[in-house]
Structure formats: structure tokens, C-alpha cells
Design an enzyme around this catalytic site. Structure first.
Site, mmCIF file in Angstrom:
data_model
loop_
_atom_site.group_PDB
_atom_site.id
_atom_site.type_symbol
_atom_site.label_atom_id
_atom_site.label_comp_id
_atom_site.label_asym_id
_atom_site.label_seq_id
_atom_site.Cartn_x
_atom_site.Cartn_y
_atom_site.Cartn_z
ATOM 1 N N ARG A 179 0.833 -1.217 0.000
ATOM 2 C CA ARG A 179 0.000 0.000 0.000
ATOM 3 C C ARG A 179 0.867 1.266 0.000
ATOM 4 N NH1 ARG A 179 -0.561 4.651 2.479
ATOM 5 N NH2 ARG A 179 -0.260 3.670 4.511
ATOM 6 N N HIS A 211 6.321 4.374 12.560
ATOM 7 C CA HIS A 211 6.426 4.327 11.098
ATOM 8 C C HIS A 211 7.542 5.293 10.689
ATOM 9 C CE1 HIS A 211 4.262 3.862 7.077
ATOM 10 N NE2 HIS A 211 5.125 4.826 6.827
ATOM 11 N N CYS A 236 12.096 4.611 -3.654
ATOM 12 C CA CYS A 236 12.955 4.452 -4.822
ATOM 13 C C CYS A 236 13.931 5.617 -4.928
ATOM 14 C CB CYS A 236 12.103 4.396 -6.082
ATOM 15 S SG CYS A 236 13.083 4.391 -7.577
HETATM 16 MG MG MG Z 1 5.622 5.505 4.768
#
Ligand code: MG
Length: 325
Positions: free
Chosen positions: A33, A231, A264
């Protein structure tokens, strides 16, 4: 490396436990996701389904699958309706999905989703940029979504709601984010019924002392550590140091993205998600259980890097698969 290869044999970390750390960590895998929504390329539905099955085979048990956002907002995840039925019934695996509003929630619940997530911001600037609302307007928008999710549960069929909170440490427009501001929004999310909060360092600027200060302030404000996940983004190379600070504080749920997807190094949208393999290398080296098979996970990320046509930014994936950079 061929697509048929499902395991990367290689060295494993030496195991030297340290004191004051949990015995087990639950990894909340966000590659399918958060990772894919930030990749330039749009991945076919079949490939996403195979990716999620491979992540489950590698031992991940919480795999955030997709977002029921309006297809025009995030074209990379416009196939949520097609994808979700293809990944149902994987034994022992939870498949949370992002639901930005009541419409997204209804679409997710109709397909049988029982773990959903809403996405709030700790700062006014990001709430404005991401949702075109103030922080309080965004919270007011989520309140009925969370209430509706909770109203749809039965005693033996609970609906788990995760509240994401972005910009918990720094904000690109506002700079350092005051800790009390983050505590206020966290409490509001819990008050409306969220079962878990994920504290996001969206631009990767946190350092370990800041992590410790925020977690302590949350505890002081009445938010217990067991409701918190972290996170971290590795934009400035701090994600693992910050994770270790959170583990020492008692956090046992850590978000990470297989292969560092969404980070990336060649895309302008690079967000630098902590790579799951880098996290697993550290956790296993500390003797902390994750249930993850590092070789299988690395093979999955090498395979996905092939589908995306570029190498994985994960240090561990590169080291174990001898990818040339
Ligand atoms: Mg993130």
C-alpha cells in the site's frame, strides 16, 4: 535471480541479545500500500496479489493490502476492488486497508475487510496539502468513519481501526512539530475509537531523543505504549536508530516496507520507507522474534524490484542478493 527463486541463501545476523527489549515484534508490512502508492510505475493486479501471497509465505502476518481511496487520487491503487478478493483467506494473515472516507469504508466492508486505517496529520500544513482541511476538520471527517467501522462489528467479528498520524516529528513547511500538538491529535484519534495509532515520521527527520520524548509525552498524556506503532522513514539514515529507541520504550509494532518500496532512490517522490529486510536483520540480530524468513522475504523483494525495473534501495536486500548499484 529468476522469478522461480523463492529463497535467497545468505548469511544471517549473529544473534547477540541486548537488555530492555521486547522478545517479539509484530511487523506491520506496508509495501503493497504505502510502498506501491509512492512508486512511479503502476503494478498489475495479478502481480500485487502474488506479491502479497509471497509476503505471507515469508512469514509476515500483518500485510496492509491497498487503499479504498478514490481511483483518481491514487491511480496506483485504483484496483482495490479487483485485488482484495484475490488475497482473501490466507491463513493467519491480517490484511488492513486504508479508508479515506465513508465511501471508501463502505467499499472495504462490502468486500469483507475487518481491519481498516484512517490517515490523519499532526500538522496544519500537511492536513491542508493532503486533505485540503484543517487538522480539526480532518478529525471531524474521520470521526463518523471510525464510528461506522465500529458500528459494523459483532462480538465475535471485531473491526480493528488503525489511525495513521503523519508528520509527528517534522513538517516540510512548519519545521519541528511541537510534541504537545502530536499528543493532542493522538488523543483525539483514540477518543473517536481507534484501536491503534501509527506515529509517522513522514519526512524522516526524527532522531532517537525526539522519539523518546514523544513516546514519554504520550504516556504522560494518558496514551499507553501498547496502542502505539512507529512508522519511520530512512531519508536521513535514522530509521533503525529511531526504531531501537522505540523498542527500548516498549513499542512492539513496527511498520516497514518490503525492499524499501516507496523509497525508490531514482524517483522524485522518494519517501524512504524503512525496508522490512533491514528491520528484520536488526531484530533477528538482537534475538527478537518476528516470524519472518529473511531469505524468502529478500527473494520476494528482488522479484518485485525486477517487476518495477530497478534495484531495491534496501541495504540488506542488496547485500544478500549481491545486487549491483
Ligand atoms: Mg511511509
Amino acid at each position: 535471480m529468476t522469478a522461480a527463486q523463492t529463497n535467497v541463501p545468505g548469511p544471517l545476523p549473529m544473534v547477540v541479545p541486548a537488555e530492555g527489549l521486547p522478545a517479539r515484534v509484530r511487523i506491520h508490512e506496508v509495501g503493497a500500500r504505502d510502498g506501491l502508492q509512492n512508486e512511479k510505475a503502476t503494478v498489475p493486479t495479478e502481480t500485487k496479489a502474488e506479491f502479497i501471497h509471497r509476503l505471507a509465505d515469508a512469514g509476515l502476518t500483518t500485510i496492509e493490502a491497498t487503499s479504498f481511496v478514490h481511483p483518481e487520487w491514487v491511480p496506483q491503487l485504483a484496483d482495490a476492488e479487483q485485488l482484495f478478493p484475490r488475497i482473501q483467506g490466507i491463513e493467519g494473515v491480517d490484511l488492513p486497508v486504508l479508508v479515506p472516507n465513508a465511501r471508501g469504508l463502505d467499499r472495504a466492508l462490502a468486500l469483507g475487510a475487518r481491519r481498516v486505517a484512517v490517515f490523519a496529520s499532526a500538522t496544519e500544513s500537511f492536513a491542508k496539502a493532503n486533505l485540503n482541511r484543517t487538522v480539526d476538520e480532518a478529525l471531524a471527517m474521520f470521526e463518523p468513519v471510525v464510528a461506522r467501522a465500529k458500528a459494523s462489528e459483532a462480538p465475535d467479528d471485531l473491526v480493528h481501526v488503525r489511525g495513521y498520524l503523519s508528520m509527528c516529528f517534522g513538517d516540510p513547511w512548519e519545521g519541528a512539530v511541537p510534541v504537545p500538538q502530536v499528543v493532542r491529535v493522538c488523543k483525539a484519534l483514540l477518543d473517536m475509537g481507534c484501536d491503534e495509532l501509527s506515529l509517522g515520521d513522514t519526512i524522516g527527520v526524527a532522531t532517537p531523543g525526539h522519539v523518546q520524548a514523544l513516546l514519554t509525552a504520550l504516556n504522560d498524556g494518558g496514551v499507553p505504549t501498547h496502542l502505539l506503532a512507529v512508522h519511520f522513514h530512512d531519508t536521513y539514515g535514522q530509521a533503525l536508530a529511531n526504531t531501537l529507541a522505540a523498542l527500548r520504550h516498549g513499542v512492539t509494532t513496527v511498520d516497514a516496507s518490503a525492499g524499501g518500496l516507496g523509497g525508490c532512490p531514482y524517483a522524485k517522490s522518494a519517501t524512504g520507507n524503512l525496508a522490512t529486510e533491514d528491520l528484520v536483520w536488526m531484530l533477528h540480530g538482537l534475538g527478537i522474534e518476528t516470524g519472518v524468513d529473511l531469505g524468502r522475504l529478500t527473494a520476494t523483494s528482488v522479484w518485485m524490484a525486477g517487476r518495477l525495473g530497478r534495484p531495491s534501495p534496501s541495504r540488506t536486500v542488496r547485500a544478500l542478493s549481491h545486487q549491483e548499484q
